[in-house]
Design an enzyme around this catalytic site. Structure first.
Site, PDB file in Angstrom:
ATOM      1  N   GLU A 125      27.380  14.838 -24.748  1.00 52.26           N
ATOM      2  CA  GLU A 125      27.882  13.733 -23.932  1.00 52.26           C
ATOM      3  C   GLU A 125      28.503  12.601 -24.731  1.00 52.26           C
ATOM      4  O   GLU A 125      28.011  11.486 -24.726  1.00 52.26           O
ATOM      5  CB  GLU A 125      26.753  13.188 -23.054  1.00 52.26           C
ATOM      6  CG  GLU A 125      25.442  12.922 -23.796  1.00 52.26           C
ATOM      7  CD  GLU A 125      24.378  12.328 -22.877  1.00 52.26           C
ATOM      8  OE1 GLU A 125      24.702  11.405 -22.120  1.00 52.26           O
ATOM      9  OE2 GLU A 125      23.229  12.777 -22.943  1.00 52.26           O
TER      10      GLU A 125
ATOM     11  N   TYR B 228      33.741   3.408 -24.555  1.00 52.57           N
ATOM     12  CA  TYR B 228      33.550   2.319 -23.598  1.00 52.57           C
ATOM     13  C   TYR B 228      34.336   1.093 -24.053  1.00 52.57           C
ATOM     14  O   TYR B 228      34.025   0.503 -25.085  1.00 52.57           O
ATOM     15  CB  TYR B 228      32.052   2.003 -23.476  1.00 52.57           C
ATOM     16  CG  TYR B 228      31.232   3.266 -23.266  1.00 52.57           C
ATOM     17  CD1 TYR B 228      31.069   3.804 -21.994  1.00 52.57           C
ATOM     18  CD2 TYR B 228      30.681   3.937 -24.354  1.00 52.57           C
ATOM     19  CE1 TYR B 228      30.355   4.986 -21.813  1.00 52.57           C
ATOM     20  CE2 TYR B 228      29.965   5.118 -24.184  1.00 52.57           C
ATOM     21  CZ  TYR B 228      29.810   5.636 -22.913  1.00 52.57           C
ATOM     22  OH  TYR B 228      29.112   6.810 -22.740  1.00 52.57           O
TER      23      TYR B 228
ATOM     24  N   ASP C 231       0.812  -1.222   0.000  1.00 53.05           N
ATOM     25  CA  ASP C 231       0.000   0.000   0.000  1.00 53.05           C
ATOM     26  C   ASP C 231       0.843   1.268   0.000  1.00 53.05           C
ATOM     27  O   ASP C 231       0.381   2.329   0.391  1.00 53.05           O
ATOM     28  CB  ASP C 231      -0.966  -0.005   1.190  1.00 53.05           C
ATOM     29  CG  ASP C 231      -0.220  -0.175   2.508  1.00 53.05           C
ATOM     30  OD1 ASP C 231       1.015  -0.384   2.468  1.00 53.05           O
ATOM     31  OD2 ASP C 231      -0.849  -0.101   3.570  1.00 53.05           O
TER      32      ASP C 231
ATOM     33  N   HIS D  81      20.766  15.214 -26.385  1.00 54.21           N
ATOM     34  CA  HIS D  81      19.295  15.182 -26.317  1.00 54.21           C
ATOM     35  C   HIS D  81      18.849  16.508 -25.733  1.00 54.21           C
ATOM     36  O   HIS D  81      19.627  17.200 -25.074  1.00 54.21           O
ATOM     37  CB  HIS D  81      18.803  13.982 -25.486  1.00 54.21           C
ATOM     38  CG  HIS D  81      19.356  13.890 -24.095  1.00 54.21           C
ATOM     39  ND1 HIS D  81      18.897  14.668 -23.058  1.00 54.21           N
ATOM     40  CD2 HIS D  81      20.350  13.131 -23.575  1.00 54.21           C
ATOM     41  CE1 HIS D  81      19.570  14.365 -21.956  1.00 54.21           C
ATOM     42  NE2 HIS D  81      20.477  13.438 -22.239  1.00 54.21           N
TER      43      HIS D  81
ATOM     44  N   HIS E 227      26.044   5.500 -28.586  1.00 57.17           N
ATOM     45  CA  HIS E 227      24.852   6.328 -28.348  1.00 57.17           C
ATOM     46  C   HIS E 227      25.033   7.685 -29.009  1.00 57.17           C
ATOM     47  O   HIS E 227      26.110   8.016 -29.499  1.00 57.17           O
ATOM     48  CB  HIS E 227      24.580   6.481 -26.849  1.00 57.17           C
ATOM     49  CG  HIS E 227      25.725   7.029 -26.051  1.00 57.17           C
ATOM     50  ND1 HIS E 227      26.032   8.369 -26.016  1.00 57.17           N
ATOM     51  CD2 HIS E 227      26.655   6.424 -25.269  1.00 57.17           C
ATOM     52  CE1 HIS E 227      27.079   8.559 -25.232  1.00 57.17           C
ATOM     53  NE2 HIS E 227      27.492   7.401 -24.772  1.00 57.17           N
TER      54      HIS E 227
ATOM     55  N   ASP F 201      26.928   9.567 -13.666  1.00 59.31           N
ATOM     56  CA  ASP F 201      25.968  10.271 -14.507  1.00 59.31           C
ATOM     57  C   ASP F 201      24.755  10.525 -13.622  1.00 59.31           C
ATOM     58  O   ASP F 201      23.999   9.602 -13.323  1.00 59.31           O
ATOM     59  CB  ASP F 201      25.616   9.397 -15.719  1.00 59.31           C
ATOM     60  CG  ASP F 201      24.645  10.083 -16.686  1.00 59.31           C
ATOM     61  OD1 ASP F 201      24.022  11.102 -16.295  1.00 59.31           O
ATOM     62  OD2 ASP F 201      24.498   9.589 -17.821  1.00 59.31           O
TER      63      ASP F 201
ATOM     64  N   GLU G  56      29.617  14.809 -19.828  1.00 64.09           N
ATOM     65  CA  GLU G  56      28.338  15.400 -20.257  1.00 64.09           C
ATOM     66  C   GLU G  56      28.094  16.743 -19.599  1.00 64.09           C
ATOM     67  O   GLU G  56      28.169  16.880 -18.378  1.00 64.09           O
ATOM     68  CB  GLU G  56      27.189  14.454 -19.885  1.00 64.09           C
ATOM     69  CG  GLU G  56      25.805  15.037 -20.126  1.00 64.09           C
ATOM     70  CD  GLU G  56      24.695  14.047 -19.849  1.00 64.09           C
ATOM     71  OE1 GLU G  56      24.853  13.207 -18.941  1.00 64.09           O
ATOM     72  OE2 GLU G  56      23.674  14.112 -20.544  1.00 64.09           O
TER      73      GLU G  56
ATOM     74  N   ARG H 256      32.536   8.925 -20.122  1.00 70.35           N
ATOM     75  CA  ARG H 256      31.547   9.794 -20.770  1.00 70.35           C
ATOM     76  C   ARG H 256      31.633  11.129 -20.047  1.00 70.35           C
ATOM     77  O   ARG H 256      31.788  11.158 -18.826  1.00 70.35           O
ATOM     78  CB  ARG H 256      30.135   9.199 -20.646  1.00 70.35           C
ATOM     79  CG  ARG H 256      29.034  10.121 -21.192  1.00 70.35           C
ATOM     80  CD  ARG H 256      27.690   9.416 -21.378  1.00 70.35           C
ATOM     81  NE  ARG H 256      27.049   8.984 -20.146  1.00 70.35           N
ATOM     82  CZ  ARG H 256      27.000   7.738 -19.704  1.00 70.35           C
ATOM     83  NH1 ARG H 256      27.563   6.776 -20.403  1.00 70.35           N
ATOM     84  NH2 ARG H 256      26.410   7.432 -18.571  1.00 70.35           N
TER      85      ARG H 256
ATOM     86  N   HIS I 170      23.580   2.181 -18.880  1.00 68.93           N
ATOM     87  CA  HIS I 170      22.604   2.588 -17.870  1.00 68.93           C
ATOM     88  C   HIS I 170      22.730   1.753 -16.591  1.00 68.93           C
ATOM     89  O   HIS I 170      21.744   1.280 -16.041  1.00 68.93           O
ATOM     90  CB  HIS I 170      21.170   2.540 -18.437  1.00 68.93           C
ATOM     91  CG  HIS I 170      20.913   3.673 -19.385  1.00 68.93           C
ATOM     92  ND1 HIS I 170      19.834   3.700 -20.236  1.00 68.93           N
ATOM     93  CD2 HIS I 170      21.592   4.814 -19.609  1.00 68.93           C
ATOM     94  CE1 HIS I 170      19.882   4.817 -20.941  1.00 68.93           C
ATOM     95  NE2 HIS I 170      20.938   5.508 -20.583  1.00 68.93           N
TER      96      HIS I 170
ATOM     97  N   ASP J   9      21.556  17.262 -15.997  1.00 65.99           N
ATOM     98  CA  ASP J   9      22.032  15.949 -16.451  1.00 65.99           C
ATOM     99  C   ASP J   9      23.538  16.062 -16.695  1.00 65.99           C
ATOM    100  O   ASP J   9      23.963  16.589 -17.711  1.00 65.99           O
ATOM    101  CB  ASP J   9      21.283  15.586 -17.741  1.00 65.99           C
ATOM    102  CG  ASP J   9      21.652  14.207 -18.263  1.00 65.99           C
ATOM    103  OD1 ASP J   9      22.417  13.494 -17.583  1.00 65.99           O
ATOM    104  OD2 ASP J   9      21.159  13.836 -19.349  1.00 65.99           O
TER     105      ASP J   9
ATOM    106  N   HIS K 167      15.178  13.517 -20.915  1.00 60.63           N
ATOM    107  CA  HIS K 167      15.244  13.415 -22.379  1.00 60.63           C
ATOM    108  C   HIS K 167      14.041  14.199 -22.859  1.00 60.63           C
ATOM    109  O   HIS K 167      12.952  13.657 -23.014  1.00 60.63           O
ATOM    110  CB  HIS K 167      15.197  11.960 -22.837  1.00 60.63           C
ATOM    111  CG  HIS K 167      16.409  11.190 -22.376  1.00 60.63           C
ATOM    112  ND1 HIS K 167      16.433   9.835 -22.247  1.00 60.63           N
ATOM    113  CD2 HIS K 167      17.643  11.616 -22.002  1.00 60.63           C
ATOM    114  CE1 HIS K 167      17.627   9.452 -21.813  1.00 60.63           C
ATOM    115  NE2 HIS K 167      18.381  10.525 -21.657  1.00 60.63           N
TER     116      HIS K 167
HETATM  117 MN   LIG Z   1      22.122  12.757 -20.779  1.00 63.85          MN
END
Ligand SMILES: [Mn+2]
Length: 482
Positions: free
Chosen positions: A413, A417, A50, A380, A376, A261, A437, A435, A244, A272, A387
């Site tokens: 970004e 890798y 709940d 964005h 990638h 990130d 960004e 990365r 991710h 971001d 996004h």
């Molecule tokens: Mn991003």
């Protein structure tokens, strides 16, 4: 926590009634003549038994009204010259409010939010039916909330009006940020940058991913942000090659590189930021090489991201630097070190894949190109959604490539890798994921980096980490029960 990493929430910019009224008027102006638009709240979602996940309003309703509660909807009708904005909200309920907090109710909605009329949400179907009866066009997007969908569907089917998607209007509006929105996003960027700096300062080889996650998110919350804008990615060593990765439960290892990130949400708006740094405060030669290459690509891409350019231009700028760098390091061959060469090689590969499929033969191995290590996009949009929306994505409503213009905010970004088991790369680079960004706002005649407060030059990172180490040696450290 260090004082300089505190951005006071009391001084933070916010929206106000005048700005919401202007938005609603602009929205109505863009609606077709004799039309009605309905925008609904997100549903609440169960987390366990709940208890619910913390409620987050649907971005479109938040954008047009700022109304924070679930079971709410906005109806804008434009019939002849008459514009009417109606809010549907949960009724006041003393018993429920004791458990789950104050509800604005109909009176509160009228008093504190911009609308001409307010109703309890059980009047939704009736009021929508009577508004639709007078309209030629109805704006409604199915799929946001089942409860409203069911009610709307019945009414709309009975009336048979042309159905349009309100997102084509709201998302086009949301793509261009006003001065106030930019102020709020600057603030979100400042908080997130402070959080990344704090993680760098406090990281040691004895830390764990979850401890750095706790530091990041405590700085977010400490400075008055409402949520994380998305699940924080706090990845040590080879975990950084999982794009991710959000498990964030591993211990760190001396000699590894960290990738974080993470961004906060302030007044509904996302930041971001991604940063990378060595767990022990000193980049190894291999880490330095890859990190500097990604940083060079990122700086070049940011330079390109000005008024009149497109997000593909930004991506191409980053890719160009990375291709050249990978070739110089002997990771990709000369024939795929240019965009034309890469395209040709991938096209030939696709052909070979199709041919192999026809013959039921084994698929050929994809040639090693930039795409093998940078899989990638570079950018964005950024706004109420991390996004963020923008009608047609990177194309405008006429299908043309969307050109950058003042008020647009986007991320830059690039990354590389190299999995620890990837035999295509020299040994010393395996297990490195980088990365970097930043959040970029296009302003008249230039651009502004909203996330500039988080260090990214190698020297600056090493200096900040050394400073943190000295503070720890003098007895200052983040509170921990261990
Ligand atoms: Mn991003």
């Amino acid at each position: 926590m260090d004082k300089k990493h505190m951005v006071s929430s009391l001084s933070g910019p916010r929206m106000n009634a005048v700005l919401y009224a202007a938005r609603l008027t602009d929205f109505a102006f863009r609606m077709k003549p004799n039309s009605v638009a309905i925008i609904v709240a997100n549903p609440e979602r169960t987390r366990s038994n709940d208890t619910e996940f913390e409620f987050r309003q649907s971005s479109d309703l938040l954008y047009l009204t700022g109304f924070p509660e679930p079971e709410a909807a906005l109806m804008v009708s434009k019939i002849g010259n008459k514009l009417t904005a109606s809010l549907f909200v949960r009724p006041k309920d003393r018993a429920r409010e004791i458990w789950t907090g104050i509800r604005h109710g109909v009176e509160g909605a009228k008093k504190s939010f911009v609308c001409d009329k307010a109703f309890t949400v059980d009047q939704f179907a009736r009021e929508v039916a009577s508004a639709i009866a007078k309209a030629e066009t109805v704006y409604y997007k199915f799929g946001n909330c089942e409860h409203f969908d069911t009610q709307f569907d019945k009414v709309w089917k009975a009336e048979q009006r042309t159905l349009e998607n309100p997102e084509t209007i709201v998302h086009e509006m949301r793509l261009f940020k006003s001065e106030r929105e930019l102020d709020i996003m600057r603030h979100a960027g400042k908080i997130a940058a402070a959080a990344h700096s704090e993680a760098m300062r406090l990281c040691t080889p004895e830390s764990t991913e979850y401890q750095l996650e706790a530091i990041i998110e405590s700085v977010f919350r400490f400075n008055g942000s409402d949520f994380t804008a998305y699940n924080s990615i706090v990845a040590g060593g080879n975990n950084a090659v999982i794009l991710h990765y959000t498990t964030n439960n591993d211990p760190l290892k001396d000699g590894d590189l960290m990738l974080i990130d993470a961004g906060c949400e302030y007044q509904g708006y996302a930041s971001d930021i991604t940063r990378g740094f060595p767990v022990n405060g000193k980049f190894t030669d291999a880490q330095r090489t890859i990190y500097q290459l990604v940083l060079d690509a990122q700086l070049e891409a940011i330079k390109v991201g000005v008024e009149g350019k497109t997000l593909s231009d930004v991506h191409e700028a980053a890719s160009r630097v990375l291709r050249r760098g990978l070739f110089n390091l002997g990771i990709i061959s000369k024939d795929v070190s240019t965009v034309a060469g890469e395209r040709k090689a991938l096209k030939a590969h696709m052909k070979a894949v199709v041919a192999a499929k026809k013959k039921d033969a084994k698929a050929p191995v994809e040639p090693v190109t930039l795409r093998s290590f940078f899989m990638h996009g570079t950018s964005h949009w950024l706004g109420l959604d991390v996004h963020d929306v923008g009608t047609g994505g990177t194309r405008d409503p006429r299908g043309k490539k969307r050109k950058l213009a003042p008020g647009m905010v986007f991320t830059v970004e690039p990354g590389l890798y190299f999995d620890k088991n990837d035999k295509r790369v020299p040994k010393q680079f395996r297990g490195i994921g980088v990365r970097i960004e930043d959040d970029v706002a296009v302003i008249p005649g230039g651009q502004e980096i909203l996330s500039a407060g988080a260090p990214k030059e190698i020297d600056d990172i090493e200096r900040l980490m050394a400073e943190g180490r000295n503070l720890r040696l003098s007895g200052q450290r983040f509170q921990s029960i261990h």
